[in-house]
Design an enzyme around this catalytic site. Sequence first.
Site, PDB file in Angstrom:
ATOM      1  CB  CYS A  46     -24.883   5.975 -15.573  1.00  0.00           C
ATOM      2  SG  CYS A  46     -26.167   6.334 -14.389  1.00  0.00           S
ATOM      3  CB  CYS A  48     -25.105   5.902 -10.127  1.00  0.00           C
ATOM      4  SG  CYS A  48     -25.605   7.191 -11.241  1.00  0.00           S
TER       5      CYS A  48
END
Length: 136
Positions: A46, A48
Site C-alpha cells: 500500500c 502508506c
Amino acid sequence: MYPPELVKPMIEELTAVGFEELKTAEAVREALKRAGTTLVVVNSVCGCAARNARPAVIYSLQNAKKPDHLTTVFAGVDREATEEARNFMLPFPPSSPSIALFKDGELVHMLERHHIEGRMAEAIAENLQQAYNEFC
C-alpha cells in the site's frame, strides 16, 4: 499473492538496512524467542507503507538506542509468517502496515495502520524512537 518481482524492491528497502526477512511461522517464533528487543514490521504494497511506514522505520534507526533485532514479514506474500507475527501482536487486530516492538518476546509498543496512514514519516519515526529510548 503478489508477484515476487513486484514486492522485491519493497522488501529490499528494509533488508538493505539490516532487516531480516521472516518467511515462515517458525522463523517468526524463533525471532521472538531471542533475548532483547525485536522490531517486527508488517510490510505491504500500500501507499502508506511506501510513503510512511518504511521511511519512518529506516529513519527511526538514527537513534542512540535501537532494537537488538530488526525483522519484517510481508502481508500478502509471507502469509504463514505474517499470520504468526499477528498472533504475537494480539489483542491488536490484523493491520498492514504495522510496526511492533517486542522485549524478550513480549509486545511493548504497537503502531497500527491507523497510526501510520496520513502521518508524516518523521512523526512516526519519533514515536518509534521514544519507544526505543524506553525499552531498548
